[in-house]
Design a protein around this motif. Structure first.
Motif, PDB file in Angstrom:
ATOM      1  N   ARG A   1       2.368  11.627  -3.161  1.00  0.00           N
ATOM      2  CA  ARG A   1       2.135  13.055  -3.333  1.00  0.00           C
ATOM      3  C   ARG A   1       3.050  13.579  -4.441  1.00  0.00           C
ATOM      4  NH1 ARG A   1       3.543  15.476   2.230  1.00  0.00           N
ATOM      5  NH2 ARG A   1       4.879  13.624   2.292  1.00  0.00           N
TER       6      ARG A   1
ATOM      7  N   VAL B   1       1.141   5.827  -0.072  1.00  0.00           N
ATOM      8  CA  VAL B   1       0.655   7.204  -0.080  1.00  0.00           C
ATOM      9  C   VAL B   1       1.565   7.976  -1.019  1.00  0.00           C
ATOM     10  CG1 VAL B   1       0.297   9.298   1.274  1.00  0.00           C
ATOM     11  CG2 VAL B   1      -0.235   7.056   2.273  1.00  0.00           C
TER      12      VAL B   1
ATOM     13  N   SER C   1       0.863  -1.178   0.000  1.00  0.00           N
ATOM     14  CA  SER C   1       0.000   0.000   0.000  1.00  0.00           C
ATOM     15  C   SER C   1       0.898   1.225   0.000  1.00  0.00           C
ATOM     16  CB  SER C   1      -0.935   0.002   1.207  1.00  0.00           C
ATOM     17  OG  SER C   1      -0.190  -0.104   2.414  1.00  0.00           O
TER      18      SER C   1
END
Length: 233
Positions: A193, A191, A189
């Motif tokens: 940006r 994240v 998984s």
């Protein structure tokens, strides 16, 4: 070594012993991708997808380095390809070779892949400005996943002294891929940006709407053997 005077890299093929690689597929906006699409490619049906790839080569023709790349899924002659939009390498010879031989839109910059406990943090940018940041946590070991694309493309401009009628070429690449038996694959998984850039290379123009898929692998030897022209425009 006299033939290397004034040269940044050796002739093809180029060899790579990979340390680790992360590939994150994310959903973005079709309106953001459309202006970046060469006229010889099409957007696939369905969600607009882009890809961030980060790779640490433990050894290579260009020495050890980290590269972080941004691309988009596109269609060429009915086949889904990864079209490379931009990238940052920590190796100047690798950057020069990629630009001159493959037309890859690469820049030299700062890129890192650092583990802190169970989280792998990836950062890429230039001049102290972050372009992209990514945190990855591994979930489970898997068999080699089925890829979303059949190959990669990039656009190169012909040298002006050729006086060619068509100034741009869409390039594909020939390679000797790594043996899957020498690699280990994981899902994970992430994240992601895309937070910055500079004029002419602004990664943040692609909004990250949703991370769709995170894949991680380690190991394997590969070689790039040469680019070839897919079409001209």
């Amino acid at each position: 070594m006299e033939d290397m005077i004034g040269r940044a890299y050796h002739d093809l093929p180029w060899d790579y012993d990979k340390g680790e690689e992360v590939q994150v597929v994310f959903r973005t906006d079709r309106e953001a991708l459309q202006p970046l699409l060469p006229p010889v490619l099409e957007l696939p049906d369905g969600p607009a997808l882009a890809v961030v790839t980060a790779v640490h080569h433990a050894r290579s023709t260009f020495g050890p380095y980290v590269g972080v790349y941004l691309g988009m899924l596109a269609v060429f002659e009915g086949q889904t390809v990864l079209h490379r939009l931009t990238g940052i390498k920590t190796s100047f010879p690798g950057t020069a070779a990629g630009r001159e031989q493959w037309g890859m839109p690469l820049q030299v910059g700062e890129a890192s892949m650092v583990w802190d406990g169970d989280v792998l943090t990836i950062a890429a940018g230039r001049h102290g400005q972050d372009f992209a940041r990514l945190q990855v946590r591994l979930e489970r070991r898997v068999e080699r996943p089925v890829g979303r694309f059949t190959g990669s493309t990039s656009v190169a401009r012909r040298p002006p002294w050729e006086n060619a009628g068509k100034q741009n070429v869409l390039l594909g690449g020939r390679s000797d891929p790594p043996d899957p038996d020498d690699m280990v694959f994981w899902t994970g998984s992430a994240v992601l940006r895309l937070i910055g850039g500079d004029p002419g290379d602004d990664w943040s123009i692609l909004p990250v709407r949703e991370v769709i898929e995170t894949n991680y692998n380690v190991g394997g030897h590969s070689a790039l053997t040469g680019p070839y022209i897919l079409t001209e425009y």
